[in-house]
Design an enzyme around this catalytic site. Sequence first.
Site, PDB file in Angstrom:
ATOM      1  N   GLU A   1       0.774  -1.173   0.100  1.00  0.00           N
ATOM      2  CA  GLU A   1      -0.056   0.089  -0.021  1.00  0.00           C
ATOM      3  C   GLU A   1       0.966   1.212  -0.076  1.00  0.00           C
ATOM      4  OE1 GLU A   1      -2.224   3.515   1.413  1.00  0.00           O
ATOM      5  OE2 GLU A   1      -0.447   2.454   2.555  1.00  0.00           O
ATOM      6  N   GLU A   2       2.029   1.233   0.701  1.00  0.00           N
ATOM      7  CA  GLU A   2       2.605   2.581   1.004  1.00  0.00           C
ATOM      8  C   GLU A   2       3.481   2.797  -0.538  1.00  0.00           C
ATOM      9  OE1 GLU A   2       2.314   4.138   3.289  1.00  0.00           O
ATOM     10  OE2 GLU A   2       1.858   2.863   5.298  1.00  0.00           O
TER      11      GLU A   2
ATOM     12  N   ASP B   1      -7.026   1.755   7.967  1.00  0.00           N
ATOM     13  CA  ASP B   1      -5.665   2.170   7.735  1.00  0.00           C
ATOM     14  C   ASP B   1      -5.791   3.444   8.466  1.00  0.00           C
ATOM     15  OD1 ASP B   1      -3.245   2.287   6.828  1.00  0.00           O
ATOM     16  OD2 ASP B   1      -3.641   2.839   4.986  1.00  0.00           O
TER      17      ASP B   1
HETATM   18 ZN    ZN Z   1      -1.152   2.806   5.897  1.00  0.00          ZN
END
Ligand code: ZN
Length: 462
Positions: free
Chosen positions: A326-327, A354
Site C-alpha cells: 500500500e505504501e 488504515d
Molecule cells: Zn497505511
Amino acid sequence: METKRIPPIALCAAALVAALAATGDAQSASGWINAYRDTATRLIKAATADDFAWQRLAELTDTYGNRLSGSDNLTRAIAWAAETMKKDGLENIRTEKVMVPKWTRGREVAEIVDPPRHTLSILGLGGSVATPPGGLEAEVLVVESFNELRMHATDARGRIVLFNQAFTNYADTVSYRTGSARAAAQAGALAVLVRSVGPVGLRTPHTGSVQYQSDLPQIPAAAISGEDANRIARMSARGRKVRVHLALEGRSEGDAESANVVAEIRGRERPEEIVVLGGHLDSWDVGAGASDDGVGCVITWEALRLMKKLGIQPRRTVRLVLWTNEENGTRGAAAYAERYASTAMNHVFALEADSGVFEPARFGFSGSLSARNMIRDITSLLAPLNLAETISGGGGADIDPIAQAGRSPTMAYMGDPTRYFTIHHTPADTVERIAPEEVSKGAAAIAVVIYVIAEMPDRLPR
Ligand SMILES: [Zn+2]
C-alpha cells in the site's frame, strides 16, 4: 502470555449505555436492527473481554518489525499471517502473488554546515535516488508553497530547496511530499527537503513516497523534522545563508515477489456475495508499522476470528484481505481488483482500517443515502463502545479499486487523526502508543458492522 481484563468500570458504563439504548432511545433506530442485537452484544463482549487483539499486534510487530515491500520481514510476516489464520480456523486461506517494487534506504546524513554545524533529523523519502557518493552541499532556498517556488524559480538553480509547508491535514499537505521533487527539479534544484507531513512531534522526521516525473531529472529527496525546517526558515528569514550537506543512499532494486493474504468465512446462503475487509500488511522501513497498518490488519482479522469463535456463519461470504505494497505502489490493491474483476459486482461492501485506532475513533462511510440510513441503524448497535459519530466519506487505497469496479459502498475505521499523523511513517510507530482497549474496541465495532452486512436478507443498497 497473560491476558489483561478491561477495567470493570468501563464495562459498567457500557452496560448502562446499552440499557438506555435498548429502552427509550431504540425508536431512533429502525426496528429491523433489533434482530441483530443479541449477536452484536456477543461480538462486543468477546472482543472487549481481554487484550487478545493487542497481544496479536505486539506479536506481529515484535517478531517481524517494519515490513517494507520486498523485505524479508514482510515475506515472513505474510507466512506467519497465513499460518496463524489456519490456527484461527478461518477458511480458504491463500496467499495471492503480487510483484512489488523493492527500494532500500541505505545510510542517510544531513547537516547544516554553515552557520554553526547542526545535524538535521531526516529520513529519505521512499523511492528517492541517492546523492553522489560522499553527498552534496549547497545553499538552501526556503519556500512555503509551490507557488512561492514558482515566484523564486530562478533562485532555485543549483540549490537545495526546502518546502516548509506547515501541516494542516494529511490530504492537503501530502502533495508537498509527493510533488516536491518534481517542482524542485523543474526549477533546477540539486536536491529537495520537505518539512515532515505531520504535526510537530518530538523532532521526528516522517518518511513516505516521493514521485518523479519521467521528463525531469530525478533529484534526491528527504523529509526533515518540523523543528529543523523551522530553524532553517528562521535563519533564512534573518538573511543568513544556510548551507546543508546531504548524503542519501536510496536505491531501487526492481521488482520482488510478495502477496496479499486472503482468508474467508464462507457464506451459508449466498457464498458468491462478498463482504471484503482488511488493512495493509506492508509498512515503511522505520518504526514497527504498528498504527500503519499492523493494527488495521489485526482489527479486521479479529472480525473473522471472533465470528468463527462464536460459531457465526453469516449469509454472505466475509473475506479478509491483508494487502501488500500500500505504501509505495498499491500493487496489492491493483492485483486484487484485477484478479476479481469478473466478480467485482458481487462485492456487496468493502471496509478498510488504515488510520489507526486512537480515541476518539469513528467510521466514515461512502455510499447512497439509503445505504447511509441503514449504516446509521447498524452503528446504533455500537452504543456500548462510545464511538464518535459516523462521518460522510470513507474508503481506502486498497479497497477503492475493487469498490469502484463493483460500485460497492465503502467504509473506513479511523482513529483520531492528530495522534495518528504525529507518529505516521516515523520511527515512533510502535505498539507502545496503542492502548489495548482501543484495539479491542476497533475489532468489536468492525465485527458487528461486517456481521450485520453479511447477514441481512437484502444486500446493502448501492
Ligand atoms: Zn497505511
